[in-house]
Design an enzyme around this catalytic site. Structure first.
Site, PDB file in Angstrom:
ATOM      1  N   CYS A  87     -81.761  56.691   0.613  1.00 37.11           N
ATOM      2  CA  CYS A  87     -82.950  55.907   0.932  1.00 37.11           C
ATOM      3  C   CYS A  87     -83.686  55.448  -0.314  1.00 37.11           C
ATOM      4  O   CYS A  87     -84.492  54.512  -0.241  1.00 37.11           O
ATOM      5  CB  CYS A  87     -83.877  56.715   1.838  1.00 37.11           C
ATOM      6  SG  CYS A  87     -83.254  56.886   3.525  1.00 37.11           S
ATOM      7  N   GLU A 134     -78.769  62.362  -4.438  1.00 39.80           N
ATOM      8  CA  GLU A 134     -79.993  61.607  -4.204  1.00 39.80           C
ATOM      9  C   GLU A 134     -81.168  62.479  -4.605  1.00 39.80           C
ATOM     10  O   GLU A 134     -81.150  63.700  -4.413  1.00 39.80           O
ATOM     11  CB  GLU A 134     -80.134  61.208  -2.729  1.00 39.80           C
ATOM     12  CG  GLU A 134     -81.435  60.442  -2.465  1.00 39.80           C
ATOM     13  CD  GLU A 134     -81.522  59.866  -1.054  1.00 39.80           C
ATOM     14  OE1 GLU A 134     -82.456  59.103  -0.793  1.00 39.80           O
ATOM     15  OE2 GLU A 134     -80.646  60.182  -0.228  1.00 39.80           O
ATOM     16  N   ASN A 176     -77.582  50.309   1.721  1.00 37.41           N
ATOM     17  CA  ASN A 176     -77.530  51.669   2.254  1.00 37.41           C
ATOM     18  C   ASN A 176     -78.223  51.723   3.609  1.00 37.41           C
ATOM     19  O   ASN A 176     -79.420  51.455   3.708  1.00 37.41           O
ATOM     20  CB  ASN A 176     -78.232  52.631   1.299  1.00 37.41           C
ATOM     21  CG  ASN A 176     -78.371  54.031   1.867  1.00 37.41           C
ATOM     22  OD1 ASN A 176     -77.421  54.806   1.875  1.00 37.41           O
ATOM     23  ND2 ASN A 176     -79.552  54.376   2.358  1.00 37.41           N
ATOM     24  N   GLU A 177     -77.469  52.015   4.656  1.00 41.76           N
ATOM     25  CA  GLU A 177     -78.022  52.290   5.984  1.00 41.76           C
ATOM     26  C   GLU A 177     -78.964  51.199   6.501  1.00 41.76           C
ATOM     27  O   GLU A 177     -79.990  51.479   7.111  1.00 41.76           O
ATOM     28  CB  GLU A 177     -78.748  53.637   5.998  1.00 41.76           C
ATOM     29  CG  GLU A 177     -77.838  54.822   5.812  1.00 41.76           C
ATOM     30  CD  GLU A 177     -78.544  56.158   6.036  1.00 41.76           C
ATOM     31  OE1 GLU A 177     -79.713  56.158   6.462  1.00 41.76           O
ATOM     32  OE2 GLU A 177     -77.919  57.200   5.780  1.00 41.76           O
TER      33      GLU A 177
END
Length: 824
Positions: free
Chosen positions: A246, A57, A378-379
């Site tokens: 993120c 990331e 994602n999350e």
């Protein structure tokens, strides 16, 4: 094996005799005895070649200024206050003379909107990253620039530092409309503080000012920084997950437009990152800086191929995460993102005659990349909203590409309401795989080796896409190593696993811990990296069932003082009472006088106001004050708490031993979206219990916490909110045995995460084995940390010549040991 797990063997760092690993007579009394027993006739879980991988990331300047080899910062003058409040279009540049960044119809293209107008006799100088542009004597560097000079000009290009030039000056004649010009430097000196300067004799427009080392990873154009890429390759990863994190599901999901600000605050979308680099967008990075997209989807796929890893991209599902928590309700936009995902698969796998396969081929790769897995989302903290959209993505993908594995996720934590709901939906929806993420304390990893033992063998498989203990000291790596033995034991459930994050530039850090650290001149392996490398290069193909004795649990009841705290919030506390189980008053404070019973050692501003103890700084974090005796046990704590202002609620601590070791009930945490009980161990936190909910401003809450032994019950306004028992031992001695089908070797892997050596009886269950074994050991003080100049955690190899069907071996204190034993 389809891939060579032993490419790097067990290292050649040093050689020791086996006796060097045995305790001296003076150490004998400190030795703890264990036993490991194998059952070689039984068949354990098969381990896929892709089990361990890496997750990339763009955090901590991992891309620009990191893995992406470009040496010029802000090369297209696109930095903006929208990316970072301290940025301007000339950040990292110094102008001498007339220089203006322009955004008008004369731009290079619609995606690259800013350019520099440089007046006659003027120059600009770029400072690069960290201390400057790094060059090494004798190495070549390729300069390029896009220029527009209607009347013609001569560009003088210089590499220099404070001591003078670093290479021969180059001159480039430029004339006419936008065109790319190039030159090559050969460095005459080594410097970490270089500067790239461009001067002009006549007015000129400049864009995409670039300097690349000729020697990139595998000498690829628009390539990767060689030392960083080689460290990743040395891990022998089975997969590469990208581009986040993120980055995937934060920012706008909308299309580019004047209204949305073109290259600003847009979620990472793969089509923005392909094609000629001068036509790619730049964007605000979620982690607080700018990203150029020079390192894009094509480069990720190419890198995965170069290191022999399965590519695993992650696309947004139109539900934002990482604290944003918003579901986008736009059916047309959802359909566009689904189509983009189908186009991505065609870009990766389609023939060169297909629309997107042709784009890939034109970029230089006619052969398909062989994509088999893709993550959606994602999350997300809104599991139902996410899963409704996930199902539409999956249906579309499976209809056109039935062989693609589509991966769901379970949110940002290892447990709690979001986690449970996401897993329930995944099971009911018969998803193939669920991506779990968690960052916890070393103690949590030592306590939860059995996490996956009870997972449903017929349910969705697990992709442990992000995990780490909270630090880069050897104690963190030890705890992760202990946990990885449990991952391997459950390789029939845990199919993929990757530590995160991967990279950190030491001068631009948003997140710790990280696997590989670097600056502009060097890179170094963390202790955690050495553990990952050892496991990833010596995985084996199948688990050999084994058992080990444990360490006696000597933990007693929860003991400790009490505390009050806030996080980005102002709050008032009153009527604090602590009473022992027999009714004896241990502490009473109604703050009618002063706060002399309390100790304040952190941030924030605490004062007694109108008979309440008030923390008034609504921006301060972790403001804890404490009172009482660290030896207290079996007590009841009562507090009245009122939020006055700020982002969150309040925190009530118990079992406080010191500033790094305590429990607290975090009411209204995570931007006032949920409450949880967290345990801090040596400063690192783990979540023990969590529920959704928020705290109202101005309302007084009655909070009661009952501690009995290791059982804790929590009450909010007289109603039981939850309870837990913290009775799982932090087992320091863990092991797993696997078999390498290619070599026929047993790989005995032992983690001894304690300050005493472990004399261990090993019973191979009658297996016929050679009398010697190759051994690799990682051992250091628990607080040891690898740095640029000192690497106390380094693998050491040795030969142990005492192997037999039954033998004794002493595993050093604070060590990870891999022993390869040849069978037959």
């Amino acid at each position: 094996m389809s891939r060579t797990r032993l490419r790097l063997g067990l290292g050649v760092t040093a050689l020791l005799t086996a006796s060097a690993l045995l305790p001296t007579p003076a150490q004998a009394e400190a030795v703890t005895d264990y036993a490991i027993t194998l059952d070689p006739a039984a068949r354990g879980a098969a381990i896929d070649d892709t089990m361990y991988g890496v997750f990339f990331e763009d955090i901590n300047r991992a891309a620009d200024g990191g893995l992406y080899a470009e040496l010029v910062q802000n090369r297209s003058f696109e930095y903006s206050t929208a990316d970072n409040s301290s940025y301007t279009p000339l950040t990292a540049w110094t102008a001498d003379g007339t220089a203006e960044v322009v955004n008008d119809g004369g731009r290079l293209n619609e995606r690259n909107r800013n350019y520099l107008s440089l007046g006659a006799g003027s120059s600009v100088t770029n400072a690069g990253y960290n201390t400057g542009v790094r060059v090494e004597k004798g190495k070549r560097y390729d300069f390029s620039v896009w220029a527009r000079a209607e009347s013609g000009t001569t560009l003088t290009v210089t590499l220099k530092d404070a001591a003078g030039t670093l290479a021969n000056v180059r001159q480039v004649a430029a004339k006419g409309g936008w065109r790319k010009y190039t030159a090559t430097f050969t460095a005459t000196r080594t410097s970490n503080r270089g500067r790239l300067a461009v001067a002009t004799t006549a007015p000129v427009a400049l864009d995409m000012v670039s300097l690349f080392p000729r020697e990139t990873y595998k000498n690829q154009p628009n390539g990767l920084r060689k030392d960083l890429a080689e460290k990743i390759e040395a891990l022998n990863p089975g997969f590469l997950r990208f581009p986040g994190g993120c980055l995937v599901n934060t920012g706008s999901m909308e299309d580019y437009s004047e209204a949305s600000g073109w290259q600003r605050k847009r979620a990472y979308q793969w089509k923005d990152t392909i094609g000629p680099v001068e036509e790619r967008a730049t964007n605000a990075n979620f982690w607080g800086y700018n990203q150029s997209y020079g390192l894009g989807y094509y480069e990720y796929f190419r890198f995965a191929e170069d290191i022999g890893a399965m590519p695993l991209p992650v696309v947004p599902a139109l539900v934002t995460g990482c604290g944003q928590n918003k579901a986008v309700d736009d059916e047309a936009l959802l359909k566009r993102h689904i189509q983009d995902t189908l186009d991505l698969i065609e870009f990766a796998n389609g023939p060169a005659t297909s629309k997107w396969g042709k784009v890939r081929a034109e970029m230089g790769h006619s052969k398909p990349f062989g994509l088999t897995h893709i993550g959606v989302g994602n999350e997300e903290n809104l599991p139902r909203e996410f899963f409704a959209r996930f199902q539409q993505f999956r249906a579309a993908i499976e209809a056109k590409y039935p062989d693609i594995t589509v991966i769901s996720n379970s949110g940002p934590d290892d447990s709690g309401t979001t986690f449970d709901t996401a897993w329930q939906l995944g099971r009911e929806g018969k998803v193939d795989m669920v991506d779990e993420h968690y960052y916890n304390s070393p103690q949590w990893f030592l306590q939860n080796n059995d996490r996956y033992d009870s997972y449903d063998r017929k349910g969705p498989k697990v992709f442990l896409g992000e995990y780490a203990s909270q630090g880069n000291a050897w104690k963190n790596a030890l705890s992760e190593a202990a946990y990885m033995t449990g991952l391997e034991r459950n390789a029939d459930v845990v199919k993929l696993a990757s530590y995160a994050p991967l990279l950190a530039n030491e001068d631009y850090v948003q997140w710790r811990p990280d696997l590989i650290w670097f600056n502009n001149r060097a890179s170094w392996n963390s202790a955690n990296y050495e553990v990952q490398k050892l496991f990833m290069n010596n995985t084996g193909d199948r688990v050999v069932p084994s058992k080990a004795t444990g360490t006696p649990d000597v933990s007693g009841p929860i003991t400790g003082a009490v505390g009050l705290s806030t996080w980005a919030t102002s709050a008032a506390y009153d009527d604090v009472r602590v009473t022992s189980a027999d009714g004896t008053a241990l502490l009473t404070d109604d703050f009618s006088g002063d706060a002399s019973k309390w100790t304040h050692s952190g941030a924030g501003s605490w004062t007694v106001q109108d008979g309440q103890y008030v923390q008034t700084d609504a921006a301060a974090e972790n403001t804890m004050v404490t009172a009482g005796d660290p030896a207290w046990k079996d007590y009841d704590l009562h507090v009245k708490a009122t939020k006055k202002s700020g982002k969150e609620g309040f925190l009530i601590a118990f079992g406080v031993k010191d500033t790094g070791n305590y429990y607290w009930w975090n009411l209204g945490g995570w931007n006032n979206t949920q409450s949880a009980v967290e345990q801090a161990s040596d400063g690192a936190k783990s979540t023990l219990l969590t529920k959704a909910g928020s705290i109202e401003t101005g309302r007084a809450y009655d909070i009661d916490i009952k501690v009995r032994g290791r059982q804790v019950t929590l009450y909010l306004d007289g109603q039981e909110w939850g309870s837990f028992t913290d009775d799982k031992p932090a087992e320091p001695f863990r092991q797993i045995v696997t078999e390498d089908a290619r070599t026929g070797e047993l790989i005995v892997k032992v983690v001894n995460a304690q300050d005493r050596a472990a004399r261990t009886a090993v019973d191979l269950g009658g297996a016929k084995v050679a009398s010697s074994a190759r051994v690799t050991t990682l051992a250091a003080d628990q607080d040891a940390v690898n740095t640029e100049t000192d690497t106390p955690v380094t693998p050491v190899t040795s030969t142990f010549r005492g192997v037999a069907p039954e033998f004794t071996y002493t595993f050093p204190a604070n060590s990870v040991t891999f022993m390869r034993i040849r069978q037959g």
